[in-house]
Design a protein around this motif. Structure first.
Motif, PDB file in Angstrom:
ATOM      1  N   GLU A  12      -6.009  22.239  30.351  1.00 14.24           N
ATOM      2  CA  GLU A  12      -5.860  22.531  28.922  1.00 14.24           C
ATOM      3  C   GLU A  12      -6.365  23.931  28.584  1.00 14.24           C
ATOM      4  N   HIS A  13      -7.517  24.304  29.153  1.00 17.58           N
ATOM      5  CA  HIS A  13      -8.052  25.650  28.887  1.00 17.58           C
ATOM      6  C   HIS A  13      -7.137  26.732  29.452  1.00 17.58           C
ATOM      7  N   LEU A  14      -6.609  26.514  30.635  1.00 24.15           N
ATOM      8  CA  LEU A  14      -5.708  27.508  31.220  1.00 24.15           C
ATOM      9  C   LEU A  14      -4.414  27.614  30.428  1.00 24.15           C
ATOM     10  N   ASN A  15      -3.889  26.477  29.992  1.00 25.75           N
ATOM     11  CA  ASN A  15      -2.657  26.512  29.181  1.00 25.75           C
ATOM     12  C   ASN A  15      -2.898  27.212  27.844  1.00 25.75           C
ATOM     13  N   PHE A  16      -4.054  27.005  27.244  1.00 26.54           N
ATOM     14  CA  PHE A  16      -4.365  27.653  25.972  1.00 26.54           C
ATOM     15  C   PHE A  16      -4.434  29.168  26.148  1.00 26.54           C
ATOM     16  N   GLY A  17      -5.063  29.604  27.264  1.00 25.24           N
ATOM     17  CA  GLY A  17      -5.152  31.042  27.512  1.00 25.24           C
ATOM     18  C   GLY A  17      -3.817  31.652  27.875  1.00 25.24           C
ATOM     19  N   ALA A  18      -2.936  30.851  28.490  1.00 24.99           N
ATOM     20  CA  ALA A  18      -1.626  31.367  28.897  1.00 24.99           C
ATOM     21  C   ALA A  18      -0.714  31.609  27.703  1.00 24.99           C
ATOM     22  N   CYS A  19      -0.980  30.982  26.575  1.00 24.87           N
ATOM     23  CA  CYS A  19      -0.150  31.168  25.375  1.00 24.87           C
ATOM     24  C   CYS A  19      -0.209  32.610  24.869  1.00 24.87           C
ATOM     25  N   HIS A  20      -1.269  33.294  25.142  1.00 23.80           N
ATOM     26  CA  HIS A  20      -1.474  34.630  24.613  1.00 23.80           C
ATOM     27  C   HIS A  20      -1.050  35.728  25.591  1.00 23.80           C
ATOM     28  N   LEU A  21      -0.450  35.353  26.708  1.00 22.12           N
ATOM     29  CA  LEU A  21      -0.019  36.344  27.694  1.00 22.12           C
ATOM     30  C   LEU A  21       1.412  36.801  27.403  1.00 22.12           C
ATOM     31  N   ASP A  22       1.737  37.950  27.966  1.00 21.40           N
ATOM     32  CA  ASP A  22       3.084  38.511  27.836  1.00 21.40           C
ATOM     33  C   ASP A  22       4.079  37.653  28.627  1.00 21.40           C
ATOM     34  N   ARG A  23       5.326  37.592  28.185  1.00 22.91           N
ATOM     35  CA  ARG A  23       6.363  36.766  28.816  1.00 22.91           C
ATOM     36  C   ARG A  23       6.605  37.197  30.258  1.00 22.91           C
ATOM     37  N   LYS A  24       6.538  38.493  30.525  1.00 21.87           N
ATOM     38  CA  LYS A  24       6.753  39.020  31.872  1.00 21.87           C
ATOM     39  C   LYS A  24       5.655  38.525  32.814  1.00 21.87           C
ATOM     40  N   VAL A  25       4.410  38.527  32.340  1.00 22.73           N
ATOM     41  CA  VAL A  25       3.269  38.060  33.140  1.00 22.73           C
ATOM     42  C   VAL A  25       3.401  36.561  33.398  1.00 22.73           C
ATOM     43  N   LEU A  26       3.807  35.806  32.388  1.00 22.68           N
ATOM     44  CA  LEU A  26       3.975  34.358  32.548  1.00 22.68           C
ATOM     45  C   LEU A  26       5.046  34.037  33.597  1.00 22.68           C
ATOM     46  N   THR A  27       6.124  34.798  33.605  1.00 21.55           N
ATOM     47  CA  THR A  27       7.192  34.579  34.574  1.00 21.55           C
ATOM     48  C   THR A  27       6.697  34.843  35.990  1.00 21.55           C
ATOM     49  N   ARG A  28       5.937  35.926  36.166  1.00 22.58           N
ATOM     50  CA  ARG A  28       5.389  36.247  37.492  1.00 22.58           C
ATOM     51  C   ARG A  28       4.385  35.183  37.944  1.00 22.58           C
ATOM     52  N   LEU A  29       3.561  34.703  37.026  1.00 20.26           N
ATOM     53  CA  LEU A  29       2.588  33.656  37.376  1.00 20.26           C
ATOM     54  C   LEU A  29       3.295  32.348  37.780  1.00 20.26           C
ATOM     55  N   GLU A  30       4.357  32.016  37.064  1.00 23.24           N
ATOM     56  CA  GLU A  30       5.103  30.799  37.381  1.00 23.24           C
ATOM     57  C   GLU A  30       5.768  30.914  38.750  1.00 23.24           C
ATOM     58  N   ALA A  31       6.316  32.085  39.060  1.00 22.29           N
ATOM     59  CA  ALA A  31       6.941  32.282  40.375  1.00 22.29           C
ATOM     60  C   ALA A  31       5.902  32.197  41.494  1.00 22.29           C
ATOM     61  N   ALA A  32       4.743  32.785  41.261  1.00 25.12           N
ATOM     62  CA  ALA A  32       3.682  32.727  42.272  1.00 25.12           C
ATOM     63  C   ALA A  32       3.191  31.291  42.480  1.00 25.12           C
ATOM     64  N   ARG A  33       3.115  30.549  41.402  1.00 24.17           N
ATOM     65  CA  ARG A  33       2.673  29.149  41.505  1.00 24.17           C
ATOM     66  C   ARG A  33       3.681  28.326  42.300  1.00 24.17           C
ATOM     67  N   ARG A  34       4.963  28.502  42.022  1.00 29.29           N
ATOM     68  CA  ARG A  34       5.994  27.773  42.764  1.00 29.29           C
ATOM     69  C   ARG A  34       5.968  28.116  44.245  1.00 29.29           C
ATOM     70  N   GLN A  35       5.763  29.395  44.540  1.00 29.53           N
ATOM     71  CA  GLN A  35       5.705  29.827  45.927  1.00 29.53           C
ATOM     72  C   GLN A  35       4.496  29.211  46.638  1.00 29.53           C
ATOM     73  N   ALA A  36       3.380  29.160  45.961  1.00 29.47           N
ATOM     74  CA  ALA A  36       2.175  28.579  46.558  1.00 29.47           C
ATOM     75  C   ALA A  36       2.340  27.076  46.789  1.00 29.47           C
ATOM     76  N   LEU A  37       2.949  26.398  45.827  1.00 30.96           N
ATOM     77  CA  LEU A  37       3.147  24.956  45.973  1.00 30.96           C
ATOM     78  C   LEU A  37       4.189  24.625  47.022  1.00 30.96           C
ATOM     79  N   ALA A  38       5.174  25.493  47.211  1.00 32.12           N
ATOM     80  CA  ALA A  38       6.193  25.254  48.231  1.00 32.12           C
ATOM     81  C   ALA A  38       5.590  25.332  49.632  1.00 32.12           C
TER      82      ALA A  38
END
Length: 125
Positions: A12-38
């Motif tokens: 919840e805390h991480l999601n709350f902080g992610a709301c205030h990030l730039d869309r470009k940064v969020l996209t890169r973070l999501e791609a990195a997360r998918r790569q790590a989970l794969a």
């Protein structure tokens, strides 16, 4: 607080902080997360406990039949060892009784007044 509750609060805390990030940064973070989970291969916890016995490498090298029969084989070996020990090192009660009855009494037993009194009482019966 258990582990699940703790993880939920962190999320919840991480999601709350992610709301205030730039869309470009969020996209890169999501791609990195998918790569790590794969790249993360999730294995059940019991797989690690059997690795010592199977000499394999997790799910890929372990043999399921060996994992199933190894505990039974170990139990049978333990029971066979216990039976062997009991038969080899256990003296039957009859042998102990015969040795006690055939052996001479030590001199101290005749000098014991309690023993003398017991002998007299048992002979009167």
């Amino acid at each position: 607080m258990n582990e699940t509750e703790f993880a939920r609060r962190i999320r919840e805390h991480l999601n709350f902080g992610a709301c205030h990030l730039d869309r470009k940064v969020l996209t890169r973070l999501e791609a990195a997360r998918r790569q790590a989970l794969a790249g993360l291969a999730v294995e059940p916890a019991h797989e690690h406990a059997w690795q010592w016995a199977t000499a394999g490498h997790g799910r890929h090298g372990s043999h399921p039949t060996l994992r199933r029969w190894l505990p039974l084989a170990m139990l049978l070996a333990l029971l066979a060892g216990a039976l062997y020990w009991q038969q080899t090192f256990h003296t039957p009660d009859e042998d102990v009784d015969a040795a006690l009855l055939a052996d001479d009494l030590p001199l101290d037993a005749y000098l014991d007044h309690g023993f003398q009194a017991w002998l007299e009482r048992s002979s009167q019966r």
